[in-house]
Design an enzyme around this catalytic site. Structure first.
Site, PDB file in Angstrom:
ATOM      1  N   GLY A   1      86.672  91.457 -11.695  1.00  0.00           N
ATOM      2  CA  GLY A   1      87.789  91.286 -10.763  1.00  0.00           C
ATOM      3  C   GLY A   1      87.533  91.897  -9.388  1.00  0.00           C
ATOM      4  O   GLY A   1      88.152  91.495  -8.405  1.00  0.00           O
TER       5      GLY A   1
ATOM      6  N   GLU B   1      85.508  89.384  -7.588  1.00  0.00           N
ATOM      7  CA  GLU B   1      86.451  88.292  -7.321  1.00  0.00           C
ATOM      8  C   GLU B   1      87.403  88.636  -6.175  1.00  0.00           C
ATOM      9  O   GLU B   1      87.733  87.772  -5.367  1.00  0.00           O
ATOM     10  CB  GLU B   1      87.230  87.973  -8.610  1.00  0.00           C
ATOM     11  CG  GLU B   1      86.322  87.337  -9.663  1.00  0.00           C
ATOM     12  CD  GLU B   1      86.939  87.317 -11.065  1.00  0.00           C
ATOM     13  OE1 GLU B   1      87.470  88.364 -11.491  1.00  0.00           O
ATOM     14  OE2 GLU B   1      86.875  86.273 -11.725  1.00  0.00           O
TER      15      GLU B   1
ATOM     16  N   GLU C   1      81.744  89.641 -17.237  1.00  0.00           N
ATOM     17  CA  GLU C   1      82.754  89.286 -18.239  1.00  0.00           C
ATOM     18  C   GLU C   1      82.185  88.766 -19.555  1.00  0.00           C
ATOM     19  O   GLU C   1      82.693  89.103 -20.625  1.00  0.00           O
ATOM     20  CB  GLU C   1      83.733  88.245 -17.667  1.00  0.00           C
ATOM     21  CG  GLU C   1      84.711  88.806 -16.651  1.00  0.00           C
ATOM     22  CD  GLU C   1      84.201  88.756 -15.231  1.00  0.00           C
ATOM     23  OE1 GLU C   1      82.981  88.522 -15.032  1.00  0.00           O
ATOM     24  OE2 GLU C   1      85.006  88.947 -14.303  1.00  0.00           O
TER      25      GLU C   1
HETATM   26  N1  CAA Z   1      88.607  98.934 -16.751  1.00  0.00           N
HETATM   27  C1  CAA Z   1      89.134 100.096 -17.185  1.00  0.00           C
HETATM   28  N2  CAA Z   1      88.549 101.294 -16.972  1.00  0.00           N
HETATM   29  C2  CAA Z   1      87.384 101.294 -16.319  1.00  0.00           C
HETATM   30  C3  CAA Z   1      86.771 100.118 -15.852  1.00  0.00           C
HETATM   31  C4  CAA Z   1      87.444  98.889 -16.088  1.00  0.00           C
HETATM   32  N3  CAA Z   1      86.987  97.710 -15.624  1.00  0.00           N
HETATM   33  N4  CAA Z   1      85.604 100.437 -15.242  1.00  0.00           N
HETATM   34  C5  CAA Z   1      85.496 101.766 -15.321  1.00  0.00           C
HETATM   35  N5  CAA Z   1      86.558 102.301 -15.976  1.00  0.00           N
HETATM   36  C6  CAA Z   1      86.828 103.710 -16.281  1.00  0.00           C
HETATM   37  C7  CAA Z   1      85.953 104.180 -17.417  1.00  0.00           C
HETATM   38  O1  CAA Z   1      86.507 103.810 -18.657  1.00  0.00           O
HETATM   39  C8  CAA Z   1      85.955 105.680 -17.181  1.00  0.00           C
HETATM   40  O2  CAA Z   1      87.179 106.197 -17.652  1.00  0.00           O
HETATM   41  P1  CAA Z   1      87.194 107.626 -18.447  1.00  0.00           P
HETATM   42  O3  CAA Z   1      86.697 108.627 -17.435  1.00  0.00           O
HETATM   43  O4  CAA Z   1      88.628 107.798 -18.806  1.00  0.00           O
HETATM   44  O5  CAA Z   1      86.264 107.464 -19.606  1.00  0.00           O
HETATM   45  C9  CAA Z   1      85.981 105.784 -15.660  1.00  0.00           C
HETATM   46  O6  CAA Z   1      86.434 104.519 -15.179  1.00  0.00           O
HETATM   47  C10 CAA Z   1      84.607 106.031 -15.077  1.00  0.00           C
HETATM   48  O7  CAA Z   1      83.747 105.026 -15.570  1.00  0.00           O
HETATM   49  P2  CAA Z   1      82.315 105.337 -16.213  1.00  0.00           P
HETATM   50  O8  CAA Z   1      82.320 106.682 -16.861  1.00  0.00           O
HETATM   51  O9  CAA Z   1      81.947 104.171 -17.067  1.00  0.00           O
HETATM   52  O10 CAA Z   1      81.410 105.405 -14.898  1.00  0.00           O
HETATM   53  P3  CAA Z   1      79.849 105.096 -14.765  1.00  0.00           P
HETATM   54  O11 CAA Z   1      79.482 105.480 -13.388  1.00  0.00           O
HETATM   55  O12 CAA Z   1      79.099 105.670 -15.908  1.00  0.00           O
HETATM   56  O13 CAA Z   1      79.735 103.490 -14.925  1.00  0.00           O
HETATM   57  C11 CAA Z   1      80.350 101.203 -14.421  1.00  0.00           C
HETATM   58  C12 CAA Z   1      80.271 102.666 -13.925  1.00  0.00           C
HETATM   59  C13 CAA Z   1      78.935 100.643 -14.616  1.00  0.00           C
HETATM   60  C14 CAA Z   1      81.088 100.415 -13.342  1.00  0.00           C
HETATM   61  C15 CAA Z   1      81.127 101.151 -15.756  1.00  0.00           C
HETATM   62  O14 CAA Z   1      82.336 101.893 -15.633  1.00  0.00           O
HETATM   63  C16 CAA Z   1      81.490  99.753 -16.196  1.00  0.00           C
HETATM   64  O15 CAA Z   1      80.638  99.046 -16.700  1.00  0.00           O
HETATM   65  N6  CAA Z   1      82.766  99.353 -16.022  1.00  0.00           N
HETATM   66  C17 CAA Z   1      83.234  98.073 -16.450  1.00  0.00           C
HETATM   67  C18 CAA Z   1      82.782  96.970 -15.528  1.00  0.00           C
HETATM   68  C19 CAA Z   1      83.222  95.623 -16.034  1.00  0.00           C
HETATM   69  O16 CAA Z   1      82.824  95.177 -17.090  1.00  0.00           O
HETATM   70  N7  CAA Z   1      84.085  94.929 -15.242  1.00  0.00           N
HETATM   71  C20 CAA Z   1      84.597  93.641 -15.593  1.00  0.00           C
HETATM   72  C21 CAA Z   1      85.946  93.763 -16.238  1.00  0.00           C
HETATM   73  S1  CAA Z   1      86.545  92.239 -16.885  1.00  0.00           S
HETATM   74  C22 CAA Z   1      87.238  91.431 -15.562  1.00  0.00           C
HETATM   75  O17 CAA Z   1      87.162  91.873 -14.432  1.00  0.00           O
HETATM   76  C23 CAA Z   1      87.911  90.130 -15.883  1.00  0.00           C
HETATM   77  C24 CAA Z   1      88.352  89.335 -14.728  1.00  0.00           C
HETATM   78  O18 CAA Z   1      87.601  88.581 -14.150  1.00  0.00           O
HETATM   79  C25 CAA Z   1      89.741  89.356 -14.311  1.00  0.00           C
END
Ligand code: CAA
Length: 259
Positions: free
Chosen positions: A110, A113, A133
């Site tokens: 997102g 996006e 995703e």
């Molecule tokens: N949703 C909810 N929480 C999230 C998040 C997300 N998309 N991305 C990060 N966070 C949270 C983590 O859960 C973590 O929370 P806690 O401290 O409570 O555990 C906090 O943010 C810090 O994140 P990390 O510890 O994971 O930080 P990092 O530096 O080690 O990693 C990252 C960073 C690579 C961005 C990793 O957080 C990650 O992979 N995040 C998810 C990315 C993702 O998959 N995004 C797509 C979502 S689906 C979508 O977007 C659908 C759509 O099209 C509408």
């Protein structure tokens, strides 16, 4: 509306919208999307705002839609969330003011996006982009299946979406996902320079150029060209056209009034 997850500020002729939920890397839950919706309405209603910058607080632009919120969705809830995000991002895309995404860090799912719904993307050298995703068992849901291909081409969009890979700012620059890359500490200053350069031009002409480009890109060239000549003609009914051309002929500074 009181904002919990965003900050909306004015800086001269610019609006600066900061996604501010750093504990979750600015992930978009429905509350944050609703706040963006409200901010876009406010910006649209403010005639003194001539350009907009969107950025993220902390080390992330937006790390995607909120996975914690989506985890237990059924398909009805999934549809509702996607419709919300798509409605708001479409409103942002259609905002009658130029919007620059200043991508300071993670722009994933997102977040990528959100940047794609902006007119121009510039990035910090620390920015990272991706549509992860399919690695979560879903498709992009806030416009990624449509706007990414329109921005970087079908093949590259399909590669990014199918592989879920995350790319760095220099690769985003190479494939045309961002226009420029700056050192992190320079990013906002450069975004403001760009926004102010745009804001110094005739606002109605900028607005009509945006509408003609956005509408035209979706239709056949003859229909698209007709949008252009209508926009061109309309400009001649503005005071700013008279001012811009008169100032040129008189070799003086122009002074646009957004009229
Ligand atoms: N949703 C909810 N929480 C999230 C998040 C997300 N998309 N991305 C990060 N966070 C949270 C983590 O859960 C973590 O929370 P806690 O401290 O409570 O555990 C906090 O943010 C810090 O994140 P990390 O510890 O994971 O930080 P990092 O530096 O080690 O990693 C990252 C960073 C690579 C961005 C990793 O957080 C990650 O992979 N995040 C998810 C990315 C993702 O998959 N995004 C797509 C979502 S689906 C979508 O977007 C659908 C759509 O099209 C509408």
């Amino acid at each position: 509306m009181e904002y919990k997850n965003i900050i909306l500020e004015k800086k001269g002729k610019l609006a600066l919208l900061t996604i501010n939920r750093p504990k979750a890397l600015n992930a978009l839950n429905s509350e944050t999307v609703a706040e963006i919706d409200s901010a876009v309405d406010k910006i649209a209603a403010d005639d003194n705002v001539l350009a907009v910058i969107i950025t993220g607080a902390g080390k992330s632009f937006v790390a995607g839609a909120d996975i914690t919120q989506m985890k237990d969705f059924n398909s009805v809830e999934g549809r509702k969330f996607s419709r919300l995000g798509n409605r708001v991002f479409r409103k942002l895309e259609n905002l009658e003011k130029p919007v620059i995404a200043a991508v300071n860090g993670f722009a994933l799912g997102g977040g990528c996006e959100l940047s794609l719904a902006c007119d121009i993307r510039i990035a910090s050298s620390k920015a990272k982009f991706g549509q992860p995703e399919v690695g979560l068992g879903i498709t992009p849901g806030f416009g990624g299946t449509q706007r990414l291909a329109r921005t970087v081409g079908l093949g590259m969009a399909k590669e990014l979406i199918y592989t879920a890979k995350i790319i760095k700012a220099d690769e985003a620059l190479r494939i045309g996902l961002v226009n420029s890359v700056f050192e992190p500490e320079k990013l906002l200053e450069e975004a403001e320079n760009l926004a102010n350069t745009i804001a110094a031009n005739a606002p109605i002409a900028v607005r009509m150029s945006k509408a003609a480009i956005n509408r035209g890109i979706q239709c056949d060239i003859d229909t698209a060209i007709a949008y252009e000549w209508e926009a061109f003609a309309e400009c001649f009914s503005t005071e700013d056209q008279k001012e811009g051309m008169t100032a040129f002929v008189e070799k003086r500074e122009k002074c646009f009034k957004n009229k």
